[in-house]
Design a protein around this motif. Structure first.
Motif, mmCIF file in Angstrom:
data_model
loop_
_atom_site.group_PDB
_atom_site.id
_atom_site.type_symbol
_atom_site.label_atom_id
_atom_site.label_comp_id
_atom_site.label_asym_id
_atom_site.label_seq_id
_atom_site.Cartn_x
_atom_site.Cartn_y
_atom_site.Cartn_z
ATOM 1 N N ALA A 1 0.816 -1.218 0.000
ATOM 2 C CA ALA A 1 0.000 0.000 0.000
ATOM 3 C C ALA A 1 0.847 1.265 0.000
ATOM 4 C CB ALA A 1 -0.932 -0.008 1.211
ATOM 5 N N ARG A 2 2.051 1.174 0.596
ATOM 6 C CA ARG A 2 2.932 2.340 0.663
ATOM 7 C C ARG A 2 3.967 2.377 -0.459
ATOM 8 N NH1 ARG A 2 3.279 5.741 4.920
ATOM 9 N NH2 ARG A 2 3.864 7.029 3.136
ATOM 10 N N GLY A 3 3.985 1.364 -1.309
ATOM 11 C CA GLY A 3 4.936 1.333 -2.412
ATOM 12 C C GLY A 3 6.363 1.102 -1.978
ATOM 13 N N VAL A 4 6.561 0.275 -0.951
ATOM 14 C CA VAL A 4 7.883 0.033 -0.366
ATOM 15 C C VAL A 4 8.283 -1.424 -0.567
ATOM 16 C CG1 VAL A 4 9.180 -0.066 1.811
ATOM 17 C CG2 VAL A 4 7.680 1.876 1.339
ATOM 18 N N THR A 5 9.548 -1.656 -0.915
ATOM 19 C CA THR A 5 10.103 -3.006 -1.025
ATOM 20 C C THR A 5 10.483 -3.512 0.356
ATOM 21 O OG1 THR A 5 10.969 -2.623 -3.251
ATOM 22 C CG2 THR A 5 12.019 -4.368 -1.956
ATOM 23 N N ILE A 6 10.065 -4.729 0.691
ATOM 24 C CA ILE A 6 10.508 -5.345 1.943
ATOM 25 C C ILE A 6 11.472 -6.480 1.623
ATOM 26 C CG2 ILE A 6 8.489 -4.678 3.298
ATOM 27 C CD1 ILE A 6 7.507 -7.600 2.975
ATOM 28 N N ALA A 7 12.499 -6.596 2.460
ATOM 29 C CA ALA A 7 13.554 -7.582 2.231
ATOM 30 C C ALA A 7 13.817 -8.342 3.523
ATOM 31 C CB ALA A 7 14.830 -6.890 1.755
ATOM 32 N N VAL A 8 13.647 -9.653 3.490
ATOM 33 C CA VAL A 8 13.887 -10.494 4.661
ATOM 34 C C VAL A 8 15.320 -11.010 4.609
ATOM 35 C CG1 VAL A 8 13.243 -12.613 5.865
ATOM 36 C CG2 VAL A 8 11.472 -11.109 4.930
ATOM 37 N N GLU A 9 16.009 -10.873 5.736
ATOM 38 C CA GLU A 9 17.433 -11.221 5.795
ATOM 39 C C GLU A 9 17.636 -12.594 6.436
ATOM 40 O OE1 GLU A 9 21.640 -9.461 7.618
ATOM 41 O OE2 GLU A 9 19.742 -8.480 8.079
ATOM 42 N N PRO A 10 18.237 -13.542 5.723
ATOM 43 C CA PRO A 10 18.664 -14.780 6.374
ATOM 44 C C PRO A 10 19.739 -14.453 7.410
ATOM 45 C CG PRO A 10 18.658 -15.004 3.976
ATOM 46 C CD PRO A 10 18.522 -13.549 4.275
ATOM 47 N N GLU A 11 19.503 -14.875 8.636
ATOM 48 C CA GLU A 11 20.388 -14.507 9.749
ATOM 49 C C GLU A 11 20.789 -15.774 10.494
ATOM 50 O OE1 GLU A 11 22.205 -11.407 12.136
ATOM 51 O OE2 GLU A 11 20.816 -11.055 10.484
ATOM 52 N N PRO A 12 22.095 -16.055 10.621
ATOM 53 C CA PRO A 12 22.521 -17.288 11.282
ATOM 54 C C PRO A 12 21.901 -17.445 12.672
ATOM 55 C CG PRO A 12 24.386 -16.243 10.213
ATOM 56 C CD PRO A 12 23.238 -15.277 10.114
ATOM 57 N N GLY A 13 21.335 -18.622 12.909
ATOM 58 C CA GLY A 13 20.733 -18.926 14.190
ATOM 59 C C GLY A 13 19.264 -18.577 14.291
ATOM 60 N N MET A 14 18.708 -17.882 13.279
ATOM 61 C CA MET A 14 17.300 -17.521 13.305
ATOM 62 C C MET A 14 16.473 -18.527 12.504
ATOM 63 S SD MET A 14 17.134 -13.378 13.253
ATOM 64 C CE MET A 14 17.970 -12.416 14.511
#
Length: 282
Positions: A154-167
């Motif tokens: 809705a806001r025209g924003v890209t979201i990026a999920v980060e692979p994080e060790p241990g998560m």
């Protein structure tokens, strides 16, 4: 005759500039030729819970424009949501109210990114508690990311999920599973994490996921140890990573995240970009 490959657009994460006022940090980056900033919303730098957020964000957008700096918004502040528990709550916390707090925070970060014109908002899944069921936690994660994705759309924003060790999303393979469940997510690739998790080489991940990269970080790390280090102080083949980013024509910001080195930012800010630029021409 093919056109020359444009230089990479280097950025620096403000979590490595925590001893600087934000405006001083931005000026330092601009003076040394950085193209942008990875802005970690935190108690010291653009606190999203302090008064007058909209006014402060508008002023920050103007300042970034004056300095010619692009931005990505980072969400990994350690104690912003809970002063007694690092990185709590997360999208996989046991309590539904806690998970909702994280979702609300991420939505707020999306709003800041929209008002700044940032390239992306980067965030991670969270560490799974020892007594929690992984499949149930994955359902919570998908629900949370989906809610953030809907707001970002809705806001025209890209979201990026980060692979994080241990998560719960530990590496690129876990990210691929999440992307099947929430196709709108891009990847926030920290190439140093690849030599911690070990399933993908840093340069291999760049090439494989190039069209899906929403944010990239390239600080050095020792092999098998999640310890962010300045270029040349770890085991990553940084020239290979830089070469891969140029090969795939990556045009987004490429940042350094050196949160344990704010005490020597005056040295690392100029030294790091000189080192990275030299790798671009070798």
């Amino acid at each position: 005759m093919s056109a020359p490959t444009p230089p990479l657009r280097w950025a620096y994460n403000t979590n490595g500039l925590s001893s600087h006022r934000l405006d001083d940090a931005l000026a330092l980056l601009a003076d040394h030729g950085y193209a942008g900033v990875a802005l970690t919303l935190d108690v010291a730098h653009h606190d999203p819970f302090a008064p007058d957020l909209a006014r402060r964000t508008a002023a920050l957008a103007d300042r970034l424009g004056e300095l010619g700096l692009g931005s990505v918004v980072e969400t990994g502040a350690r104690f912003l949501l809970d002063p007694r528990r690092k990185h709590h709550p997360t999208l996989v916390s046991a309590d539904a109210a806690d998970r909702a707090r994280r979702v609300d925070f991420l939505r707020l970060c999306v709003d800041v990114a929209a008002d700044l014109g940032s390239e992306a908002v980067s965030f991670w899944a969270g560490v799974l508690g020892a007594d929690l069921d992984r499949d149930e936690a994955w359902t919570w994660l998908v629900e949370g990311v989906t809610a953030v994705a809907e707001h970002a759309r809705a806001r025209g924003v890209t979201i990026a999920v980060e692979p994080e060790p241990g998560m719960l999303v530990d590496d690129c393979d876990d990210w691929m599973r999440l992307a099947l469940d929430v196709p709108e997510v891009s990847m926030a690739l920290d190439t140093g994490h690849c030599i911690v998790s070990g399933r993908w080489s840093p340069e291999g991940a760049v090439r494989e996921f190039a069209p899906l990269l929403g944010a990239v970080a390239v600080e050095d790390m020792p092999r098998g140890v999640h310890d962010h280090r300045a270029p040349g102080e770890g085991d990553m083949d940084l020239p290979a990573v830089v070469g891969a980013l140029r090969e795939v024509g990556h045009r987004g910001l490429v940042s350094l995240e050196l949160s344990r080195d704010s005490h020597r930012a005056d040295q690392l800010v100029p030294r790091a970009i000189e080192t990275l630029r030299a790798m671009e021409v070798t």
